[in-house]
Scaffold this motif. Structure first.
Motif, PDB file in Angstrom:
ATOM      1  N   LYS A  64       2.047   0.930 -14.764  1.00 23.77           N
ATOM      2  CA  LYS A  64       0.938   0.002 -14.989  1.00 23.77           C
ATOM      3  C   LYS A  64       0.444  -0.628 -13.686  1.00 23.77           C
ATOM      4  CE  LYS A  64       2.345  -1.165 -19.704  1.00 23.77           C
ATOM      5  NZ  LYS A  64       2.867  -2.231 -20.615  1.00 23.77           N
ATOM      6  N   LYS A  65       1.381  -0.904 -12.769  1.00 26.42           N
ATOM      7  CA  LYS A  65       0.993  -1.589 -11.531  1.00 26.42           C
ATOM      8  C   LYS A  65       0.318  -0.648 -10.551  1.00 26.42           C
ATOM      9  CE  LYS A  65       2.678  -4.794  -8.029  1.00 26.42           C
ATOM     10  NZ  LYS A  65       3.816  -5.602  -7.540  1.00 26.42           N
ATOM     11  N   TYR A  66       0.661   0.652 -10.613  1.00 21.93           N
ATOM     12  CA  TYR A  66       0.107   1.598  -9.646  1.00 21.93           C
ATOM     13  C   TYR A  66      -0.540   2.790 -10.353  1.00 21.93           C
ATOM     14  CZ  TYR A  66       3.281  -1.091  -6.686  1.00 21.93           C
ATOM     15  OH  TYR A  66       3.957  -2.099  -6.044  1.00 21.93           O
ATOM     16  N   PRO A  67      -1.653   2.551 -11.076  1.00 23.03           N
ATOM     17  CA  PRO A  67      -2.346   3.666 -11.732  1.00 23.03           C
ATOM     18  C   PRO A  67      -2.989   4.581 -10.683  1.00 23.03           C
ATOM     19  CG  PRO A  67      -3.611   1.644 -11.945  1.00 23.03           C
ATOM     20  CD  PRO A  67      -2.293   1.257 -11.354  1.00 23.03           C
ATOM     21  N   ARG A  83      -5.730   6.397 -10.360  1.00 21.84           N
ATOM     22  CA  ARG A  83      -7.141   6.249  -9.985  1.00 21.84           C
ATOM     23  C   ARG A  83      -7.365   5.005  -9.133  1.00 21.84           C
ATOM     24  NH1 ARG A  83     -10.765   7.999 -15.298  1.00 21.84           N
ATOM     25  NH2 ARG A  83     -10.050  10.186 -15.368  1.00 21.84           N
ATOM     26  N   THR A  84      -6.704   3.927  -9.500  1.00 24.52           N
ATOM     27  CA  THR A  84      -6.849   2.694  -8.715  1.00 24.52           C
ATOM     28  C   THR A  84      -6.290   2.873  -7.312  1.00 24.52           C
ATOM     29  OG1 THR A  84      -6.681   1.345 -10.719  1.00 24.52           O
ATOM     30  CG2 THR A  84      -6.261   0.241  -8.623  1.00 24.52           C
ATOM     31  N   ILE A  85      -5.148   3.514  -7.202  1.00 20.10           N
ATOM     32  CA  ILE A  85      -4.550   3.754  -5.883  1.00 20.10           C
ATOM     33  C   ILE A  85      -5.446   4.666  -5.063  1.00 20.10           C
ATOM     34  CG2 ILE A  85      -2.564   4.738  -4.674  1.00 20.10           C
ATOM     35  CD1 ILE A  85      -2.043   2.055  -6.063  1.00 20.10           C
ATOM     36  N   ASP A  86      -6.024   5.696  -5.702  1.00 21.89           N
ATOM     37  CA  ASP A  86      -6.974   6.571  -4.993  1.00 21.89           C
ATOM     38  C   ASP A  86      -8.107   5.753  -4.380  1.00 21.89           C
ATOM     39  OD1 ASP A  86      -5.650   8.924  -5.442  1.00 21.89           O
ATOM     40  OD2 ASP A  86      -6.866   9.528  -7.162  1.00 21.89           O
ATOM     41  N   GLN A  87      -8.678   4.862  -5.172  1.00 22.85           N
ATOM     42  CA  GLN A  87      -9.806   4.046  -4.698  1.00 22.85           C
ATOM     43  C   GLN A  87      -9.380   3.121  -3.569  1.00 22.85           C
ATOM     44  OE1 GLN A  87     -11.110   2.085  -8.275  1.00 22.85           O
ATOM     45  NE2 GLN A  87     -11.996   3.956  -9.158  1.00 22.85           N
ATOM     46  N   ASN A  88      -8.210   2.501  -3.725  1.00 26.15           N
ATOM     47  CA  ASN A  88      -7.726   1.578  -2.695  1.00 26.15           C
ATOM     48  C   ASN A  88      -7.446   2.295  -1.378  1.00 26.15           C
ATOM     49  OD1 ASN A  88      -7.882  -0.482  -4.548  1.00 26.15           O
ATOM     50  ND2 ASN A  88      -5.691  -0.473  -5.042  1.00 26.15           N
ATOM     51  N   GLU A  92       0.835  -1.202   0.000  1.00 27.08           N
ATOM     52  CA  GLU A  92       0.000   0.000   0.000  1.00 27.08           C
ATOM     53  C   GLU A  92       0.873   1.256   0.000  1.00 27.08           C
ATOM     54  OE1 GLU A  92      -2.498  -0.363   3.418  1.00 27.08           O
ATOM     55  OE2 GLU A  92      -4.026  -1.525   2.368  1.00 27.08           O
ATOM     56  N   ARG A 103      -9.264   1.668   2.337  1.00 22.96           N
ATOM     57  CA  ARG A 103      -8.355   0.780   3.066  1.00 22.96           C
ATOM     58  C   ARG A 103      -8.780   0.614   4.517  1.00 22.96           C
ATOM     59  NH1 ARG A 103      -4.136   2.900   6.277  1.00 22.96           N
ATOM     60  NH2 ARG A 103      -3.025   0.953   5.909  1.00 22.96           N
TER      61      ARG A 103
END
Length: 311
Positions: free
Chosen positions: A102-105, A107-112, A70, A116
């Motif tokens: 690619k592994k840490y886009p 928008r995806t990190i924002d959502q995660n 994370e 959390r």
């Protein structure tokens, strides 16, 4: 005819600066760092026990690995959001820049990060403890008792929050949130605050353990007495006379002294009423009392703390 040069691919745009996203990542990394310390403390505590189950140790190690992932994602996105290149991060992670992208886009990190779950939080009672109304319970929670004790220690020391913050190498507003109970606090930060206030960690550590679901390592009877003494400190160190008066003398002075100093352990109704008088939740104290009451090797030594510790 002279051949025309082949059209060049459009140059990749530089990193886009997103100050808000970078600030969110910074806050998330701070939270994750605190969680890592809590989990590491729990891992160290369990690893010190030769009888600790391997499964429980492995679960904590997996949690550490998840937290590290994370934090990695948050830092990669933070770097990009600050308009900085990923070259150095890619080198340290032994990954290509494209692989990190690619592994840490973002928008995806924002959502995660938004959803959390923070580990190692002390469970909240599922119902109002001992019939107390919910509003009162919020002030009696272990996190609030810890905050009250730290605030009292800070005020007794007569130092400014800025001085404490400088000692901790953090912003004064961060100290303010910890002292008010608005922010979870690591054991390391507790120690730094106590050190800055020239205080006594024995008056704070039992409250931190309770707030984080950490089982005390002392003998059961001493652990119970240490917790009650810490609650008393957080409540303003009321005298025996004041405590007995608040309980309308439903317990005796001898029972009160036994609860704080031993030898032995009083019956549960005494500890229950004392816990309520000291503005805490009996649901937290009962497991400590049960272990102390059933311990066949009850520690008969008294818990001694300097009188100055209680102001």
């Amino acid at each position: 005819m002279r051949s025309l040069p082949a059209p060049q691919a459009p140059a990749r745009k530089g990193p886009t600066v997103d100050a808000d996203r970078a600030a969110r990542c910074t806050e998330a990394v701070r939270d994750i760092a605190e969680d890592l310390v809590l989990v590491a403390d729990a891992l160290l505590h369990r690893a010190s026990d030769d009888a600790a189950a391997t499964v429980k140790l492995f679960a904590l190690v997996c949690t550490v690995a998840d937290l590290a992932q994370e934090a990695t994602g948050a830092l990669v996105v933070r770097q990009r959001s600050q308009g900085e290149p990923l070259d150095e991060l890619a080198l340290m992670a032994d990954r290509s820049i494209d692989r990190l992208r690619k592994k840490y886009p973002p928008r995806t990190i924002d959502q995660n990060l938004a959803k959390r779950h923070r580990p190692m939080r002390a469970p909240s009672p599922a119902r109002p403890a001992e019939g107390l109304p919910t509003p009162a319970n919020s002030l009696r929670k272990p996190t609030q008792r810890l905050a009250c004790a730290l605030t009292r220690m800070w005020k007794q020391a007569g130092v400014s929050q800025r001085t404490v913050a400088q000692h901790m190498n953090v912003d004064p507003s961060y100290v303010s949130r910890m002292l008010s109970g608005q922010r979870e606090i690591t054991l390391q930060n507790v120690k730094l605050i106590v050190d800055a206030c020239d205080g006594n960690l024995e008056l704070i550590k039992p409250l931190w353990d309770a707030a984080n679901g950490i089982q005390p390592t002392a003998k059961p009877a001493r652990a119970l007495r240490a917790y009650l003494c810490a609650l008393r400190y957080a409540a303003g160190s009321p005298s025996d006379k004041q405590i007995l008066a608040s309980l309308q003398r439903s317990i005796t002075k001898d029972e009160l002294r036994k609860a704080f100093d031993g030898p032995g352990v009083p019956e549960w109704p005494v500890v229950q009423q004392l816990t309520l008088a000291l503005q805490s939740l009996p649901d937290i104290t009962r497991p400590l009392w049960r272990k102390a009451h059933t311990d066949t090797d009850t520690d008969t030594r008294t818990l001694t703390l300097p009188a100055a510790a209680f102001g």
